[in-house]
Scaffold this motif. Structure first.
Motif, PDB file in Angstrom:
ATOM      1  N   UNK A   1      -3.915  14.994   7.871  1.00 16.32           N
ATOM      2  CA  UNK A   1      -4.655  14.447   6.745  1.00 16.32           C
ATOM      3  C   UNK A   1      -3.867  13.301   6.113  1.00 16.32           C
ATOM      4  N   UNK A   2      -4.527  12.140   5.918  1.00 18.48           N
ATOM      5  CA  UNK A   2      -3.903  10.992   5.271  1.00 18.48           C
ATOM      6  C   UNK A   2      -4.260  11.013   3.788  1.00 18.48           C
ATOM      7  N   UNK A   3      -3.264  10.695   2.963  1.00 20.90           N
ATOM      8  CA  UNK A   3      -3.482  10.700   1.514  1.00 20.90           C
ATOM      9  C   UNK A   3      -3.624   9.294   0.940  1.00 20.90           C
TER      10      UNK A   3
ATOM     11  N   UNK B   1     -10.540   8.958   3.513  1.00 17.81           N
ATOM     12  CA  UNK B   1     -10.542   8.070   2.359  1.00 17.81           C
ATOM     13  C   UNK B   1     -11.473   8.542   1.273  1.00 17.81           C
ATOM     14  N   UNK B   2     -12.641   9.050   1.656  1.00 24.28           N
ATOM     15  CA  UNK B   2     -13.585   9.556   0.655  1.00 24.28           C
ATOM     16  C   UNK B   2     -13.020  10.765  -0.068  1.00 24.28           C
TER      17      UNK B   2
ATOM     18  N   UNK C   1     -10.383   1.738   7.475  1.00 27.49           N
ATOM     19  CA  UNK C   1     -11.364   2.825   7.414  1.00 27.49           C
ATOM     20  C   UNK C   1     -11.104   3.704   6.201  1.00 27.49           C
ATOM     21  N   UNK C   2      -9.822   4.039   5.954  1.00 23.73           N
ATOM     22  CA  UNK C   2      -9.467   4.864   4.796  1.00 23.73           C
ATOM     23  C   UNK C   2      -9.898   4.176   3.503  1.00 23.73           C
ATOM     24  N   UNK C   3      -9.575   2.893   3.376  1.00 25.71           N
ATOM     25  CA  UNK C   3      -9.931   2.147   2.171  1.00 25.71           C
ATOM     26  C   UNK C   3     -11.441   2.053   2.003  1.00 25.71           C
TER      27      UNK C   3
ATOM     28  N   UNK D   1     -13.547   3.466  -1.098  1.00 25.86           N
ATOM     29  CA  UNK D   1     -14.396   2.573  -1.878  1.00 25.86           C
ATOM     30  C   UNK D   1     -15.823   3.083  -1.998  1.00 25.86           C
ATOM     31  N   UNK D   2     -16.362   3.600  -0.900  1.00 26.30           N
ATOM     32  CA  UNK D   2     -17.722   4.151  -0.948  1.00 26.30           C
ATOM     33  C   UNK D   2     -17.775   5.343  -1.894  1.00 26.30           C
TER      34      UNK D   2
END
Length: 738
Positions: free
Chosen positions: A365-367, A529-530, A389-391, A395-396
Motif C-alpha cells: 500500500x502506498x501512502x 490515491x483515493x 496514478x496515485x495523484x 484528486x478525484x
C-alpha cells in the motif's frame, strides 16, 4: 381482426416476417344475408317444389374507419415526429397497430384489392395551408365534405355500397388542401399502392433496440411507406396519411409525365400527420469514416494500438533502442521537476497501454505519490506513471465531498468498534501485520448469523471475534456502499482527466480508432490515491485493510478477465450518438464495463476480456426503409451514388443480404426518380420501375410482392468489423457493411 386464416403462422426461424396483406373476408359496406333450406336424400333433392325454402333474409352493415383513425392505432412513425437529422436516404413510413386497417374498405383496381390509404410526403411551399410544414390541418365536417366548396375539389365518396349515414354527417375530420399538380407528383399509382403497404409480423424471438417511436414489438402491424426521399440539401417535411376514397381517378397513370391538367386544389382527408426536418449532409458517411480507420491501420495493424508512432529511423546503440521500445510500450517523455526543483524529463504511461501488463501481486500500500516513483538508475530519470496514478486518484477523491465524508465515517466506525472490544485494536494490528487481514475482513463484515465456515480463520489461527459480536461495518451500510461504488467507477477510470488517459494528441489523431489494454497496476495505484484521503495515523491503514481488504483496496467484484477497450475519435461519435460497439471473444459477446462519450468526437469503451472481434455498427433503429450508402463512401447526395443491398427471398437465408451484390450495379438511383417539372416536388421514386429493376437484378420469374419489395428496401445498418491477429496485438482483418 388479424386472424390466422388470413395469413400463415410465423416462421419460428425468423424474427420478423413481411406479409403482403391482411384483407378481411368482408370489407366495409351494407350486405344482405340470405338463408336457404333444402331437403335431400342420398344427395338427391326431395323437395322439388321448394316448399321448405322460404329464403330468410337479413340486412347487415359492416363498419370500418373512414374519416379518422384512433391515436392508439398509430404504433409509430419514422422519422420520429418533430425530429431533426439526416434523413435524405429514408423513405418515411407509419406503422399501425390495427393490421387490417389499410384493406378494410373496398378499393379495387382490375379486381385486385387496393389499400384505401397512402402516405404523402410534402415539402416546404407545397401545401397552401401549411407552407412551412408545421403539420397544420383544417377541420371539416363530413357534411361539408359531401357538399361544395368554391375552387376546391372534394372527395367523391362511394355511397352505393357504403352510404353516409345521418350519424356520420356531423363528425369532424382533419383535412389538407393539396394542389392537383403536387398530388400527381407525389401520390403512388394504382399499381404501386400494394407495394407500399404490407404487414410486419414480429415473433417472440425478436430482440432489438429502436431509437424512434416505431419500437419493434411482438404482434402484427400494418406498414404504409411513402415514395419520396427528402432532399439532400435539407428542409422541413410533413407526412400525411391520407384517405384515397374518391380519388382513384386522380392518381397518376404510370406514364410518369408531368402534370398538365387543370389548376385545381384537392381537399384530402388527413388520417394522421407528422413533421420532421432533414439537415444538409456535407460530412462523410459511416462507410467512408470507418474505411479511413482501416486505411490508416498500418501493414500489420499495429497503427491501431494506442501509442505514439516511434518512426522508422534506424536505431544506433542501446539508448536509442531503449527509447524506441518504451514508445512501442506506450510510454511518452514528459517534462518533470524533481522535489529539489531541478527541471528534467521523465517517462509517463497512462492506464491505456498497447500491450497487456501483469498485475503486481506482492505490491504494498502506498501512502503518498513519492512512494510510487520509479527511479531508472541507469539513466538517472524517473518513471512517474504510478505516481501520477496515485495523484489522480487522490484528486478525484478530494473533488468528491460525499466520498471523502463517507470514507472518514467508515474509518470512525471501525475505530469505535475496536475501542468497544477489549484488545481488539491490538489483535487487528497484529493480524494485518501478519498478512491475515483477509480473514479478519471476512469475519468483521460478515452478518452476525453467518455460518461459522464463512467467518472462520485458518485452522492454526484462533478467531479474533466471538460469534455473538456484531460486525463493525454492516455490509449494507450506506457509507460502505457509496465508497465501494465510487471506487468501482474509479477503477473504470471515471473522473480521470483525459490528459492522463491520452497524454499526447499523436496517440489519438482526428478520425482514428485505437485499441488498448488497461494496466491493472495503474488502476490499483489510482485506488491507493483515493484511499489516501484523510489518513491521520497508522491505525487508519489497519482500518482500511479491515474494511477494504488486505491491500487497501475495496472488495470490488473482480473482472472476469483482463480489461481492454477501444477509443474512437471521429465524427461517428456526434453523427451517430447511439453508435454500437460490440466486442466478441469467438462467438461470445463480452461485457462492456463502461461506454461514455468523453467529448463530442471521442468515445471510450471498456471491455471485460480480450476480444477477438469488435464490430462497430450503425444504430439499429427498428425497421425503416430507404437506400444505402456505398461501401467506399459517396457524395453528399445519396440519390447520386446510393445503392440497395439485395437480400435472399427463398430458403433458410431469407431476408439476409446477398454478399457483394447490390442494386443498381452502377451506384445511383436518379434514373429511378419520377420526372418533375419546374417547381414541382422532386426526389419521388418511380416505385413500379424500381420494382421491375429489382426483379431483374434478383433474376426472379415473378413480379415482386409487397412483402418481397419491403425486404429489399430495408435501410441496412452498416457494420465495420475488426479482428485480432493475436492475443497481444489487436489488428484489423475484415471490413464490411451490412
Amino acid at each position: 381482426m388479424s386472424h390466422p386464416e388470413y395469413a400463415p403462422d410465423p416462421d419460428p426461424s425468423l424474427d420478423v416476417q413481411f406479409i403482403d396483406s391482411l384483407v378481411p373476408r368482408v370489407t366495409a359496406g351494407r350486405y344482405t344475408l340470405t338463408a336457404h333450406q333444402t331437403l335431400t336424400r342420398n344427395g338427391t333433392r326431395v323437395d322439388d317444389d321448394g316448399y321448405l325454402d322460404h329464403g330468410a333474409k337479413q340486412d347487415v352493415e359492416v363498419r370500418a374507419p373512414r374519416f379518422t383513425v384512433q391515436p392508439d392505432w398509430i404504433h409509430g412513425c419514422y422519422p420520429t415526429p418533430g425530429a431533426t437529422g439526416l434523413y435524405d436516404d429514408v423513405l418515411p413510413h407509419v406503422t399501425l397497430d390495427r393490421a387490417t386497417l389499410p384493406w378494410e374498405r373496398d378499393e379495387k383496381a382490375n379486381g385486385t384489392p387496393l389499400p384505401w390509404m397512402a402516405l404523402l410526403v410534402l415539402g416546404e411551399g407545397e401545401l397552401p395551408g401549411d407552407p412551412h410544414c408545421l403539420g397544420q390541418t383544417e377541420t371539416r365536417t363530413v357534411d361539408q365534405l359531401t357538399g361544395t366548396e368554391p375552387g376546391v375539389v372534394l372527395p367523391a365518396f362511394d355511397t352505393g355500397k357504403d352510404p353516409i349515414t345521418p350519424d356520420d354527417r356531423p363528425k369532424t375530420c382533419r383535412t389538407v388542401r393539396v394542389p392537383r399538380s403536387v398530388f400527381h407528383a407525389v401520390a403512388p399509382t394504382a399499381a404501386e399502392l400494394p407495394l407500399l403497404t404490407h404487414v410486419r409480423r414480429v415473433g417472440e424471438q425478436h430482440q432489438g433496440v429502436a431509437l424512434g417511436d416505431d419500437v419493434i414489438q411482438v404482434g402484427d402491424y400494418a406498414v404504409v411507406v411513402g415514395t419520396r426521399l427528402p432532399r439532400a440539401a435539407g428542409g422541413r417535411y410533413v407526412a400525411h396519411l391520407v384517405s384515397l376514397e374518391g380519388w382513384q381517378s386522380f392518381l397518376p397513370d404510370g406514364t410518369e409525365e408531368t402534370y398538365s391538367g387543370p389548376d385545381e386544389t384537392l381537399r384530402l382527408i388527413s388520417l394522421w400527420s407528422w413533421s420532421f426536418e432533414t439537415i444538409p449532409d456535407h460530412a462523410p458517411g459511416f462507410a467512408a469514416l470507418t474505411e479511413h480507420f482501416v486505411d490508416t491501420e498500418g501493414a500489420d495493424g499495429s497503427a491501431l494500438l494506442l501509442r505514439v508512432p516511434p518512426g522508422d529511423r534506424p536505431l544506433s546503440g542501446d539508448d536509442q533502442k531503449e527509447v524506441a521500445d518504451r514508445l512501442l510500450d506506450g510510454y511518452l517523455p514528459v517534462s518533470c521537476h524533481t522535489e529539489s526543483g531541478h527541471a528534467t524529463f521523465a517517462w509517463y504511461r497512462g492506464p491505456l497501454v498497447p500491450q497487456p501488463v501483469t498485475l503486481q501481486t506482492d505490491r504494498e500500500r502506498r501512502r503518498c505519490a513519492a512512494e510510487a516513483l520509479i527511479h531508472l538508475e541507469q539513466y538517472g530519470i524517473f518513471d512517474v506513471s504510478l505516481a501520477t496514478a496515485f495523484t489522480a486518484g487522490r484528486g478525484v477523491a478530494l473533488s468528491d465531498h460525499q466520498f471523502g465524508a463517507a470514507l472518514l465515517r467508515l474509518r470512525g466506525k471501525v475505530q469505535r468498534a475496536a475501542d468497544r472490544r477489549p484488545g481488539a485494536r491490538a489483535r487487528i494490528e497484529h493480524l494485518v501485520t501478519n498478512g491475515l487481514a483477509g480473514h479478519l475482513h471476512r469475519a468483521m463484515t460478515a452478518p452476525a448469523d453467518a455460518p461459522a465456515a464463512t467467518v472462520a480463520a485458518p485452522a492454526a489461527v484462533t478467531p479474533v471475534l466471538p460469534r455473538d459480536d456484531a460486525p463493525p461495518v454492516d455490509p449494507h451500510d450506506e457509507d460502505l456502499l457509496l465508497v465501494r461504488n465510487r471506487l468501482l467507477g474509479l477503477r473504470n477510470l471515471e473522473g480521470v482527466p483525459f490528459a492522463h488517459l491520452v497524454p499526447d494528441a499523436r496517440m489519438l489523431p482526428a478520425e482514428s480508432l485505437r485499441f488498448f489494454h488497461v494496466d491493472p497496476n495503474w488502476t490499483a495505484m489510482l485506488l491507493d490515491g483515493a484511499l489516501s484521503v484523510g489518513l491521520a495515523h497508522s491505525f487508519d491503514l489497519r482500518a482500511d485493510a479491515l474494511v477494504f481488504g488486505p491491500d487497501g483496496q475495496a472488495p470490488l467484484p473482480e473482472p472476469a478477465g483482463p480489461v481492454t477497450g477501444v477509443l474512437i475519435r471521429s465524427q461517428l461519435v456526434s453523427g451517430w450518438p447511439a453508435l454500437e460497439v460490440r466486442p466478441y471473444d469467438g462467438g461470445n459477446k463480452l461485457t462492456v464495463l463502461r461506454r461514455e462519450a468523453l467529448a463530442d468526437d471521442v468515445l471510450l469503451v471498456l471491455v471485460e476480456g480480450v476480444p477477438s472481434r469488435v464490430e462497430i455498427t450503425e444504430p439499429q433503429q427498428g425497421v425503416h426503409f430507404g437506400i444505402d450508402e456505398p461501401e467506399q463512401g459517396g457524395s453528399d447526395d445519396p440519390v447520386d451514388d446510393g445503392v440497395i443491398r439485395l437480400r435472399y427471398l427463398t430458403g433458410a437465408d431469407i431476408g439476409r443480404e446477398i454478399p457483394d451484390k447490390h442494386f443498381p450495379e452502377t451506384p445511383g438511383l436518379r434514373s429511378f426518380l419520377r420526372a418533375t417539372g419546374p417547381g414541382s416536388p422532386d426526389t419521388v421514386l418511380s416505385v413500379s420501375r424500381l420494382a421491375a429493376g429489382l426483379k431483374g437484378a434478383l433474376r426472379l420469374d415473378h413480379d415482386l410482392t409487397p412483402g418481397e419489395f419491403a425486404i429489399q428496401m430495408i435501410n441496412a445498418a452498416q457494420r465495420c468489423t475488426f479482428r485480432a491477429a493475436a492475443v497481444t496485438t489487436v489488428t484489423t482483418g475484415d471490413h464490411r457493411n451490412g
